[in-house]
Design an enzyme around this catalytic site. Structure first.
Site, PDB file in Angstrom:
ATOM      1  N   LEU A 197     -52.897 -27.076 -10.411  1.00 17.63           N
ATOM      2  CA  LEU A 197     -52.157 -26.794 -11.633  1.00 17.63           C
ATOM      3  C   LEU A 197     -51.706 -25.342 -11.688  1.00 17.63           C
ATOM      4  O   LEU A 197     -52.457 -24.437 -11.324  1.00 17.63           O
ATOM      5  CB  LEU A 197     -53.060 -27.088 -12.834  1.00 17.63           C
ATOM      6  CG  LEU A 197     -52.432 -26.977 -14.219  1.00 17.63           C
ATOM      7  CD1 LEU A 197     -51.462 -28.124 -14.456  1.00 17.63           C
ATOM      8  CD2 LEU A 197     -53.530 -26.999 -15.282  1.00 17.63           C
ATOM      9  N   ILE A 242     -47.845 -20.319  -3.918  1.00 15.96           N
ATOM     10  CA  ILE A 242     -47.087 -21.144  -2.980  1.00 15.96           C
ATOM     11  C   ILE A 242     -47.514 -22.597  -3.145  1.00 15.96           C
ATOM     12  O   ILE A 242     -48.710 -22.899  -3.194  1.00 15.96           O
ATOM     13  CB  ILE A 242     -47.329 -20.716  -1.519  1.00 15.96           C
ATOM     14  CG1 ILE A 242     -46.826 -19.295  -1.279  1.00 15.96           C
ATOM     15  CG2 ILE A 242     -46.634 -21.679  -0.550  1.00 15.96           C
ATOM     16  CD1 ILE A 242     -47.077 -18.797   0.132  1.00 15.96           C
ATOM     17  N   CYS A 275     -54.461 -23.003 -10.376  1.00 14.45           N
ATOM     18  CA  CYS A 275     -54.604 -23.304  -8.945  1.00 14.45           C
ATOM     19  C   CYS A 275     -56.034 -23.685  -8.577  1.00 14.45           C
ATOM     20  O   CYS A 275     -56.425 -23.611  -7.413  1.00 14.45           O
ATOM     21  CB  CYS A 275     -54.127 -22.127  -8.096  1.00 14.45           C
ATOM     22  SG  CYS A 275     -52.418 -21.640  -8.424  1.00 14.45           S
TER      23      CYS A 275
END
Length: 222
Positions: free
Chosen positions: A76, A145, A175
């Site tokens: 996320l 990324i 993340c």
């Protein structure tokens, strides 16, 4: 040149995530079919949370804010004003070279940040680009990324925190990382650095990797 760059919208024009996603998918299909050149889309999103394929339920916004599910890797994250988003839709020269592709994306962002005196780097075991722990705080993520490669052509890409508000990260486990922070180029330098300020430098650095990454229109994928 076989690589093009296209601006979808930077402040004050913020691009809706679904619109950008539709553009990505259409362009991806054309690049796969050889009907369009490899292209990097540059933009700023209107505020949105997106969930990659590895997102777990407990990592979603604590306040119940809606989340857009996407087919990239990762977990996320948040996108919004003040972030430079780059979506490379590239026909890779080496279809097996995904790790090399990610490392080149990281290298582009690290080089851009170095122009502003930011010592950004990779951290083993963590995705994205980071500022390592120092007197100002713990390890903190400055660029994310999340990619996908389908039929030898890349999708999704990178998000560079330039001047964005960090408050939305307080509502999620960004993340999936619980032991580090998030930062921006503006916060690290004490200067107001906007996506439009770094977009040209991003393009310059990305072009240095074009020959290694992008298959020519006439060339078959390896």
């Amino acid at each position: 040149m076989t690589l093009e760059f296209s601006g979808l919208g930077l402040a004050p024009e913020f691009v809706d995530y679904q619109h950008a996603w539709d553009v990505q998918r259409e362009l991806h299909g054309k690049v796969v079919a050889g009907e369009a050149p490899s292209t990097v889309l540059l933009l700023e999103h209107a505020a949105v949370y997106t969930a990659g394929k590895l997102t777990e339920d407990h990592e979603r916004p604590f306040d119940g804010t809606p989340v857009v599910a996407v087919d990239r890797g990762g977990k996320l994250t948040w996108h919004g004003p003040g972030q430079l988003i780059a979506y490379p839709i590239l026909k890779l020269k080496n279809r097996a070279g995904i790790r090399d592709y990610v490392e080149r994306l990281e290298a582009v962002m690290i080089a851009v940040m170095a122009d502003y005196g930011i010592r950004a780097e990779r951290i083993k075991g963590r995705a994205g680009v980071w500022v390592k722990a120092d007197a100002n705080g713990p390890d903190r993520k400055i660029a994310a990324i999340g990619i996908r490669v389908l039929n030898g052509v890349t999708m999704h890409g990178v998000a560079i925190n330039c001047s964005n508000d960090l408050a939305p990260y307080g509502q999620i486990i960004a993340c999936g990382i619980t032991d580090a922070g998030v930062t921006t180029m503006s916060r690290e330098t004490g200067k107001d650095i906007r996506p439009a300020d770094i977009a040209e430098r991003f393009v310059e650095e990305f072009r240095k990797h074009e020959e290694a990454l992008v298959s020519s229109p006439e060339g078959a994928l390896l």
